[in-house]
Design a protein around this motif. Structure first.
Motif, PDB file in Angstrom:
ATOM      1  N   VAL A   1     -68.517  33.529 -22.845  1.00  0.00           N
ATOM      2  CA  VAL A   1     -67.276  33.864 -22.160  1.00  0.00           C
ATOM      3  C   VAL A   1     -66.491  34.917 -22.933  1.00  0.00           C
ATOM      4  N   GLU A   2     -66.492  34.819 -24.253  1.00  0.00           N
ATOM      5  CA  GLU A   2     -65.746  35.777 -25.060  1.00  0.00           C
ATOM      6  C   GLU A   2     -66.278  37.196 -24.889  1.00  0.00           C
ATOM      7  N   VAL A   3     -67.598  37.372 -24.979  1.00  0.00           N
ATOM      8  CA  VAL A   3     -68.134  38.739 -24.933  1.00  0.00           C
ATOM      9  C   VAL A   3     -68.029  39.337 -23.539  1.00  0.00           C
ATOM     10  N   VAL A   4     -68.243  38.525 -22.503  1.00  0.00           N
ATOM     11  CA  VAL A   4     -68.125  39.043 -21.136  1.00  0.00           C
ATOM     12  C   VAL A   4     -66.672  39.375 -20.823  1.00  0.00           C
ATOM     13  N   THR A   5     -65.747  38.490 -21.186  1.00  0.00           N
ATOM     14  CA  THR A   5     -64.329  38.753 -20.956  1.00  0.00           C
ATOM     15  C   THR A   5     -63.879  39.998 -21.701  1.00  0.00           C
ATOM     16  N   ALA A   6     -64.333  40.147 -22.945  1.00  0.00           N
ATOM     17  CA  ALA A   6     -63.951  41.308 -23.742  1.00  0.00           C
ATOM     18  C   ALA A   6     -64.450  42.608 -23.122  1.00  0.00           C
ATOM     19  N   LEU A   7     -65.707  42.622 -22.673  1.00  0.00           N
ATOM     20  CA  LEU A   7     -66.251  43.842 -22.070  1.00  0.00           C
ATOM     21  C   LEU A   7     -65.487  44.213 -20.804  1.00  0.00           C
ATOM     22  N   ILE A   8     -65.280  43.242 -19.908  1.00  0.00           N
ATOM     23  CA  ILE A   8     -64.571  43.530 -18.658  1.00  0.00           C
ATOM     24  C   ILE A   8     -63.155  44.017 -18.954  1.00  0.00           C
ATOM     25  N   SER A   9     -62.477  43.363 -19.902  1.00  0.00           N
ATOM     26  CA  SER A   9     -61.114  43.766 -20.251  1.00  0.00           C
ATOM     27  C   SER A   9     -61.090  45.188 -20.798  1.00  0.00           C
ATOM     28  N   LYS A  10     -62.047  45.518 -21.662  1.00  0.00           N
ATOM     29  CA  LYS A  10     -62.108  46.854 -22.253  1.00  0.00           C
ATOM     30  C   LYS A  10     -62.297  47.928 -21.180  1.00  0.00           C
TER      31      LYS A  10
ATOM     32  N   ILE B   1     -61.561  47.620 -17.927  1.00  0.00           N
ATOM     33  CA  ILE B   1     -60.376  47.664 -17.068  1.00  0.00           C
ATOM     34  C   ILE B   1     -59.289  48.509 -17.739  1.00  0.00           C
ATOM     35  N   MET B   2     -59.082  48.324 -19.035  1.00  0.00           N
ATOM     36  CA  MET B   2     -58.073  49.108 -19.747  1.00  0.00           C
ATOM     37  C   MET B   2     -58.422  50.590 -19.723  1.00  0.00           C
ATOM     38  N   ALA B   3     -59.719  50.898 -19.861  1.00  0.00           N
ATOM     39  CA  ALA B   3     -60.143  52.298 -19.805  1.00  0.00           C
ATOM     40  C   ALA B   3     -59.899  52.876 -18.411  1.00  0.00           C
ATOM     41  N   ALA B   4     -60.134  52.061 -17.365  1.00  0.00           N
ATOM     42  CA  ALA B   4     -59.907  52.530 -16.000  1.00  0.00           C
ATOM     43  C   ALA B   4     -58.424  52.786 -15.754  1.00  0.00           C
TER      44      ALA B   4
ATOM     45  N   SER C   1     -53.929  56.679 -14.883  1.00  0.00           N
ATOM     46  CA  SER C   1     -52.535  57.045 -15.129  1.00  0.00           C
ATOM     47  C   SER C   1     -52.374  58.165 -16.148  1.00  0.00           C
ATOM     48  N   GLY C   2     -53.388  58.354 -16.986  1.00  0.00           N
ATOM     49  CA  GLY C   2     -53.297  59.371 -18.018  1.00  0.00           C
ATOM     50  C   GLY C   2     -52.576  58.917 -19.267  1.00  0.00           C
ATOM     51  N   SER C   3     -52.114  57.685 -19.279  1.00  0.00           N
ATOM     52  CA  SER C   3     -51.425  57.155 -20.460  1.00  0.00           C
ATOM     53  C   SER C   3     -51.755  55.676 -20.605  1.00  0.00           C
ATOM     54  N   TYR C   4     -51.583  55.181 -21.809  1.00  0.00           N
ATOM     55  CA  TYR C   4     -51.903  53.787 -22.087  1.00  0.00           C
ATOM     56  C   TYR C   4     -50.759  52.874 -21.667  1.00  0.00           C
ATOM     57  N   LYS C   5     -51.108  51.705 -21.131  1.00  0.00           N
ATOM     58  CA  LYS C   5     -50.131  50.681 -20.783  1.00  0.00           C
ATOM     59  C   LYS C   5     -50.592  49.352 -21.363  1.00  0.00           C
ATOM     60  N   PRO C   6     -49.656  48.507 -21.812  1.00  0.00           N
ATOM     61  CA  PRO C   6     -50.041  47.199 -22.367  1.00  0.00           C
ATOM     62  C   PRO C   6     -50.783  46.361 -21.324  1.00  0.00           C
ATOM     63  N   ASN C   7     -51.710  45.533 -21.788  1.00  0.00           N
ATOM     64  CA  ASN C   7     -52.472  44.647 -20.918  1.00  0.00           C
ATOM     65  C   ASN C   7     -52.461  43.242 -21.505  1.00  0.00           C
ATOM     66  N   LEU C   8     -52.410  42.252 -20.613  1.00  0.00           N
ATOM     67  CA  LEU C   8     -52.392  40.853 -21.029  1.00  0.00           C
ATOM     68  C   LEU C   8     -53.731  40.213 -20.702  1.00  0.00           C
ATOM     69  N   LEU C   9     -54.418  39.701 -21.716  1.00  0.00           N
ATOM     70  CA  LEU C   9     -55.671  38.968 -21.531  1.00  0.00           C
ATOM     71  C   LEU C   9     -55.354  37.482 -21.558  1.00  0.00           C
TER      72      LEU C   9
ATOM     73  N   LYS D   1     -51.718  46.024 -27.075  1.00  0.00           N
ATOM     74  CA  LYS D   1     -50.728  47.096 -27.075  1.00  0.00           C
ATOM     75  C   LYS D   1     -51.068  48.097 -28.179  1.00  0.00           C
ATOM     76  N   ASP D   2     -50.253  49.134 -28.278  1.00  0.00           N
ATOM     77  CA  ASP D   2     -50.434  50.149 -29.324  1.00  0.00           C
ATOM     78  C   ASP D   2     -51.839  50.733 -29.316  1.00  0.00           C
ATOM     79  N   HIS D   3     -52.269  51.170 -28.124  1.00  0.00           N
ATOM     80  CA  HIS D   3     -53.556  51.844 -27.963  1.00  0.00           C
ATOM     81  C   HIS D   3     -54.738  50.942 -28.314  1.00  0.00           C
ATOM     82  N   ASP D   4     -54.605  49.642 -27.999  1.00  0.00           N
ATOM     83  CA  ASP D   4     -55.714  48.737 -28.246  1.00  0.00           C
ATOM     84  C   ASP D   4     -56.899  49.014 -27.330  1.00  0.00           C
ATOM     85  N   ASP D   5     -56.724  49.924 -26.340  1.00  0.00           N
ATOM     86  CA  ASP D   5     -57.852  50.259 -25.477  1.00  0.00           C
ATOM     87  C   ASP D   5     -58.961  50.963 -26.256  1.00  0.00           C
ATOM     88  N   GLU D   6     -58.614  51.471 -27.450  1.00  0.00           N
ATOM     89  CA  GLU D   6     -59.606  52.153 -28.269  1.00  0.00           C
ATOM     90  C   GLU D   6     -60.391  51.175 -29.143  1.00  0.00           C
ATOM     91  N   VAL D   7     -59.970  49.915 -29.193  1.00  0.00           N
ATOM     92  CA  VAL D   7     -60.618  48.947 -30.054  1.00  0.00           C
ATOM     93  C   VAL D   7     -62.018  48.655 -29.532  1.00  0.00           C
TER      94      VAL D   7
END
Length: 411
Positions: free
Chosen positions: A259-268, A270-273, A278-286, A317-323
């Motif tokens: 569950v952790e790895v699948v959730t992490a991949l989908i979340s990553k 979605i954040m990239a999408a 939008s062209g800018s980063y927005k906070p996301n809640l997992l 937050k804080d550009h965690d989409d790059e993690v």
């Protein structure tokens, strides 16, 4: 595909509820949930492992007998799960009046295989569900709402879909799973035998209700618009590859769960999408929904009736989409650990994962509910599609023919 309701009735418990149990009080945890009916849908062919043709007359007779058995065994099961046969008295209690659980029969004008070859998820959500759209989104009026609802849809081949749901204010998915297993046990045995699960109704004494508590709402992260649903199916090999990917970095991450790895991949992805749109980063809640029964000390029975669930939230937050993938797994694990420590003190807790297994039992089927324009981006995401199949037929080797969250050990 047309689905027509052909009958509606209420199935009463086979034995009356004792007078001292006529009012079921909601708990504090129950009060935190909305007035909605999350469903579980189960699909059954007329006959398994056979290619023999069956006449329409024989099909009608077989289906008629099965429906009668379903109703009889349901009546027996409701004697133990008596709140499901009642109505909401108010926002704090259920009137266990034995009026019966809502039971609808419907007819679909196609075969079960025709539907499963290219399943239309809107049919699963809106046509097989015993709660119509307006009722699902009705106002905050609670008094008089039926606690339990069931719809059995018959296909032209004789196959059946059983869709059952419980008002979320009264119980969670684990309780619904216990109810379905008890019903299945009675349907598979002679009616009257003691094959049912005995629910434990201690929740209101463990978590006394509060007159001033209202359901939680994630309003800061909610959106409005046209939402659509797609299935992304991860087989065992894909999950093994994701686990390896999450543990190859310099971090000390050990033994990530499915569950952790699948959730992490989908979340990553979605954040990239979101960022691409939008062209800018927005906070996301997992958010992960945890079953509290095995986590509290001492552990509670899996047959404990009610809402024993809690959210483990991780804010990106804080550009965690790059993690990287392992970083998101860490965030999910940390949010889980914080909940466990609050429940158990400072002791360590093992990971308890609730997942939607594929038919083979070693994969995961994820249903994504997103705005149409956001989901369109994910449908073309190469990284996501490198691990998952988009809307495959449930008739395949690794696909699921049931949905919703039920503990794996109970399937």
């Amino acid at each position: 595909m047309d689905v027509e309701i052909i009958s509606k009735e209420f199935i009463k418990p086979s034995s009356p509820t004792p007078l001292h149990l006529k009012t079921y009080k909601l708990s504090l945890l129950d009060q935190l949930h909305d007035h909605c009916y999350p469903p579980v849908s189960l699909y059954y062919p007329l006959k398994q492992d056979t290619e023999l043709s069956i006449s329409s007359t024989d099909i009608d007779q077989i289906v008629s007998k099965r429906l009668q058995l379903l109703k009889q065994s349901l009546s027996e099961t409701l004697s133990s799960f008596y709140p499901l046969a009642g109505k909401m008295k108010d926002k704090l209690s259920v009137d266990c009046n034995d009026e019966g659980i809502y039971f609808a029969e419907a007819r679909a004008k196609c075969t079960l295989n025709e539907f499963l070859n290219r399943p239309d998820l809107s049919l699963v959500i809106f046509k097989f569900h015993p709660v119509v759209g307006n009722e699902q989104r009705q106002s905050k009026e609670i008094a008089g709402a039926h606690v339990g609802k069931i719809q059995v849809t018959r296909f032209s081949c004789g196959g059946l879909v059983i869709c059952a749901c419980i008002l979320h204010m009264v119980a969670d998915g684990v309780t619904l799973g216990s109810f379905l297993m008890s019903w299945a046990a009675r349907a598979g045995k002679n009616i009257g035998e003691d094959t049912s699960i005995c629910p434990n109704y201690e929740i209101s004494s463990l978590f006394p209700q509060n007159d001033h508590t209202y359901p939680r709402e994630a309003t800061a992260f909610s959106k409005s618009g046209k939402f659509v649903v797609r299935r992304f199916v991860f087989d065992a090999q894909a999950i093994a590859n994701l686990k390896a990917k999450a543990t190859t970095s310099s971090t000390s991450l050990q033994n990530p769960s499915r569950v952790e790895v699948v959730t992490a991949l989908i979340s990553k992805r979605i954040m990239a999408a979101f960022k691409a749109k939008s062209g800018s980063y927005k906070p996301n809640l997992l958010t992960r929904v945890l079953n509290l029964r095995p986590l509290v000390r001492p552990p509670l029975s899996e047959n404990s009736f009610g809402n024993f669930v809690w959210n483990a939230d991780a804010l990106c937050k804080d550009h965690d989409d790059e993690v990287e993938l392992d970083g998101l797994v860490w965030k999910l694990r940390e949010s889980f650990t914080k909940v466990v420590k609050r429940l158990q003190g400072d002791g360590e807790g093992s990971l308890i994962s609730l997942c939607e297994d594929t038919r083979s039992g070693d994969g995961i089927e994820a249903w994504l509910h997103l705005l149409e324009e956001d989901l369109a981006l994910l449908e073309l995401d190469r990284e996501l599609l490198g691990f998952a199949s988009l809307d495959p037929t449930p008739l395949g080797k690794c696909s699921s023919i049931s949905h919703n969250v039920i503990p794996q050990s109970k399937l």
